[in-house]
Scaffold this motif. Structure first.
Motif, mmCIF file in Angstrom:
data_model
loop_
_atom_site.group_PDB
_atom_site.id
_atom_site.type_symbol
_atom_site.label_atom_id
_atom_site.label_comp_id
_atom_site.label_asym_id
_atom_site.label_seq_id
_atom_site.Cartn_x
_atom_site.Cartn_y
_atom_site.Cartn_z
ATOM 1 N N LEU A 216 0.832 -1.209 0.000
ATOM 2 C CA LEU A 216 0.000 0.000 0.000
ATOM 3 C C LEU A 216 0.864 1.256 0.000
ATOM 4 C CD1 LEU A 216 -2.871 -0.989 2.459
ATOM 5 C CD2 LEU A 216 -2.988 -0.775 -0.029
ATOM 6 N N HIS A 217 1.959 1.190 0.759
ATOM 7 C CA HIS A 217 2.869 2.344 0.762
ATOM 8 C C HIS A 217 3.449 2.571 -0.634
ATOM 9 C CE1 HIS A 217 5.772 5.245 2.208
ATOM 10 N NE2 HIS A 217 6.765 4.516 1.733
ATOM 11 N N ARG A 218 3.849 1.482 -1.285
ATOM 12 C CA ARG A 218 4.368 1.620 -2.643
ATOM 13 C C ARG A 218 3.283 2.107 -3.591
ATOM 14 N NH1 ARG A 218 7.486 -3.446 -4.817
ATOM 15 N NH2 ARG A 218 7.728 -1.908 -6.501
ATOM 16 N N GLN A 219 2.052 1.607 -3.395
ATOM 17 C CA GLN A 219 0.951 2.082 -4.242
ATOM 18 C C GLN A 219 0.740 3.582 -4.066
ATOM 19 O OE1 GLN A 219 0.611 -0.339 -6.346
ATOM 20 N NE2 GLN A 219 -1.492 -0.960 -6.077
ATOM 21 N N ASP A 220 0.800 4.030 -2.798
ATOM 22 C CA ASP A 220 0.636 5.466 -2.557
ATOM 23 C C ASP A 220 1.747 6.260 -3.237
ATOM 24 O OD1 ASP A 220 -1.637 5.074 -1.103
ATOM 25 O OD2 ASP A 220 -0.625 5.043 0.837
ATOM 26 N N ARG A 221 2.983 5.741 -3.123
ATOM 27 C CA ARG A 221 4.089 6.446 -3.781
ATOM 28 C C ARG A 221 3.920 6.445 -5.297
ATOM 29 N NH1 ARG A 221 9.887 4.728 -1.740
ATOM 30 N NH2 ARG A 221 10.333 6.430 -3.201
ATOM 31 N N LEU A 222 3.438 5.319 -5.841
ATOM 32 C CA LEU A 222 3.194 5.266 -7.275
ATOM 33 C C LEU A 222 2.101 6.228 -7.693
ATOM 34 C CD1 LEU A 222 3.430 1.436 -8.044
ATOM 35 C CD2 LEU A 222 5.003 3.220 -8.781
ATOM 36 N N ARG A 223 1.047 6.316 -6.852
ATOM 37 C CA ARG A 223 -0.027 7.261 -7.170
ATOM 38 C C ARG A 223 0.488 8.696 -7.142
ATOM 39 N NH1 ARG A 223 -3.035 3.593 -3.901
ATOM 40 N NH2 ARG A 223 -4.604 2.459 -5.132
ATOM 41 N N GLU A 224 1.333 8.979 -6.152
ATOM 42 C CA GLU A 224 1.897 10.331 -6.105
ATOM 43 C C GLU A 224 2.745 10.603 -7.347
ATOM 44 O OE1 GLU A 224 4.062 10.548 -2.477
ATOM 45 O OE2 GLU A 224 2.270 10.588 -1.196
ATOM 46 N N ARG A 225 3.558 9.618 -7.743
ATOM 47 C CA ARG A 225 4.362 9.803 -8.951
ATOM 48 C C ARG A 225 3.478 9.967 -10.171
ATOM 49 N NH1 ARG A 225 8.491 5.215 -9.897
ATOM 50 N NH2 ARG A 225 8.843 6.556 -11.720
ATOM 51 N N MET A 226 2.411 9.151 -10.230
ATOM 52 C CA MET A 226 1.498 9.272 -11.367
ATOM 53 C C MET A 226 0.816 10.626 -11.380
ATOM 54 S SD MET A 226 -0.315 5.520 -11.592
ATOM 55 C CE MET A 226 -1.333 6.056 -12.964
ATOM 56 N N ALA A 227 0.431 11.115 -10.190
ATOM 57 C CA ALA A 227 -0.203 12.436 -10.131
ATOM 58 C C ALA A 227 0.763 13.511 -10.624
ATOM 59 C CB ALA A 227 -0.664 12.727 -8.707
#
Length: 464
Positions: A216-227
């Motif tokens: 989930l932490h990696r997903q959040d970081r990926l979402r931030e990068r995607m944003a």
């Protein structure tokens, strides 16, 4: 703008956006769910096993109690009979008299605890036979006033039966205690297995939860990068759209100006070249008519008159074409007089509807491009009203309002839906572009069967 000029560089597209590993997250969640269900099932199994073991221990403990009670009841009966025989006091016979019914209840409880198994029930039945035999001997001792075989070295048959009862009860107690020990041992083994299983499942669940937190932490970081990347991509696309729009707008301005320049060039050529030719032809025709003899002229008069009329029509057509290409009134008398002449140039619709004008007496001197743009907008709007609107009344107005110069053309024709996207509205697009070139805005208010109002607003301060 020169359309052949080199275009400004557009920011390059970003690298491919990272992918969210949704499959990994779903797999971790599914495995966590499976382990959680297994942990729950294991806990239920452990609870049921513990409850079954406790029920079995309680039953076997009750069997021990009944065996001890049975032995105690027999010993109490023997003691009561022995006391009676020694004292002859009937009060001592109370345990004997009440003991038979109590013994029957205890034996019945032992039979019930034995269950459907034949071997335990058979042992209980054998014990019951010995107890009946001992009870019979006690009854005979009361009747004879002495126990049978009381004087024998081994204590007689009564002692032997009692010893046999005691031995059988001790055997049953030993068997029951062995069963209790076995049940306890099995319960402790199951408890150890359950503890090991709980440790394994608990560790697995905790490990999966830790993995889930990491994912989930990696997903959040990926979402931030995607944003961030999407924001960057949106900015790049917006910059590209702005750049392309500026290019197209500049190209459209260039084409509009080039078209107006070409119209001016054609107007000058038509006025200078074609006008001179038509005028010379008219003068030559008139000179020939004067030089011919009267007899010859009488025969050619109709043709000379037709020739002169044709030349006059050509000159008038040339003037009309020149006026459409580059209205002379616009440069000579200004925008107001050019609009008046435009309003007088034709009827409205097939029925010759009315055209009303509301124009000021005079305006400050306007830049040529401003006068030409407003004139072309009015020309296009009136042309649309004449050709398509089927209007009976058109109103053309020009006024100043604050820092704006406002040109409006309003008709009572068939109207249209401005939001509808059609492919034949290049005239409206051209009006809008001309207004944008002057940093103004074009407003179109129309509804089907409710007429049309076109308003061009141009900043007045830019014209000083």
């Amino acid at each position: 703008m020169d359309p052949t000029a080199e275009a400004r560089p557009v920011p390059p597209p970003p690298s491919r956006l990272p992918r969210l590993h949704t499959g990994t997250l779903l797999a971790v969640l599914l495995l966590s769910l499976v382990l959680g269900v297994a942990w729950f099932v294991a806990g239920q199994w452990q609870s049921e096993s513990s409850r079954a073991a406790l029920e079995d221990l309680r039953a076997r403990t009750a069997r021990l109690h009944h065996l001890d009670t049975l032995l105690l009841q027999i010993l109490d009966a023997e003691s009561s009979v022995r006391g009676y025989l020694l004292t002859r006091n009937p009060v001592y016979l109370s345990p004997y008299q009440d003991g038979h019914a109590a013994l029957a209840l205890t034996l019945e409880a032992l039979r019930a605890e034995a269950g459907p198994d034949e071997a335990p029930r058979e042992r209980v039945d054998q014990l019951a036979m010995l107890i009946d035999m001992r009870w019979t001997l006690l009854t005979q001792a009361i009747e004879r006033n002495e126990p049978p075989g009381a004087n024998s070295p081994d204590g007689g048959i009564g002692k032997q039966v009692t010893d046999d009862i005691r031995n059988r009860i001790q055997a049953l107690r030993a068997e029951t205690q062995a069963d209790i020990a076995a049940t306890q041992g099995a319960a402790f083994e199951r408890l150890a297995d359950a503890r090991t299983m709980n440790r394994v499942l608990g560790t697995g669940v905790l490990a999966l939860l830790l993995v889930l937190v990491v994912v989930l932490h990696r997903q959040d970081r990926l979402r931030e990068r995607m944003a961030v990347l999407l924001h960057s991509e949106n900015e790049r696309l917006q910059a590209e759209v702005t750049h392309r729009t500026a290019e197209l707008s500049s190209l459209a301005s260039y084409l509009t100006n080039a078209r107006e320049a070409e119209k001016g060039r054609l107007a000058r050529e038509l006025h200078d070249e074609l006008g001179a030719l038509l005028t010379a032809a008219k003068l030559d025709a008139a000179w020939i008519a004067r030089k011919l003899p009267a007899e010859a002229m009488a025969q050619l008069r109709s043709r000379f008159d037709r020739l002169l009329d044709t030349l006059n029509q050509g000159i008038a057509l040339k003037r009309k074409v020149v006026a459409d290409l580059r209205p002379p009134l616009l440069s000579e008398l200004g925008l107001v007089e050019a609009l008046r002449a435009l309003a007088d140039s034709g009827d409205i619709g097939e029925g010759g509807g009315r055209l009303e004008t509301e124009l000021p007496e005079q305006l400050p001197e306007l830049p040529p491009e401003t006068s030409l743009a407003l004139y072309r907008i009015a020309q296009e709007a009136l042309t649309n009203a004449r050709r398509y609107a089927h209007a009976q009344r058109v109103r053309l107005s020009l006024r100043t309002e604050g820092d704006e110069l406002i040109l409006a053309v309003e008709d009572d024709g068939v109207g249209f839906e401005p939001a509808a996207r059609e492919h034949n509205r290049h005239g409206l697009a051209g009006m809008a572009h001309r207004v944008q070139m002057l940093a103004g805005r074009l407003e179109i208010d129309s509804r089907p069967q409710h007429g049309t109002r076109i308003t061009a607003r141009v900043p007045f301060a830019r014209m000083h």
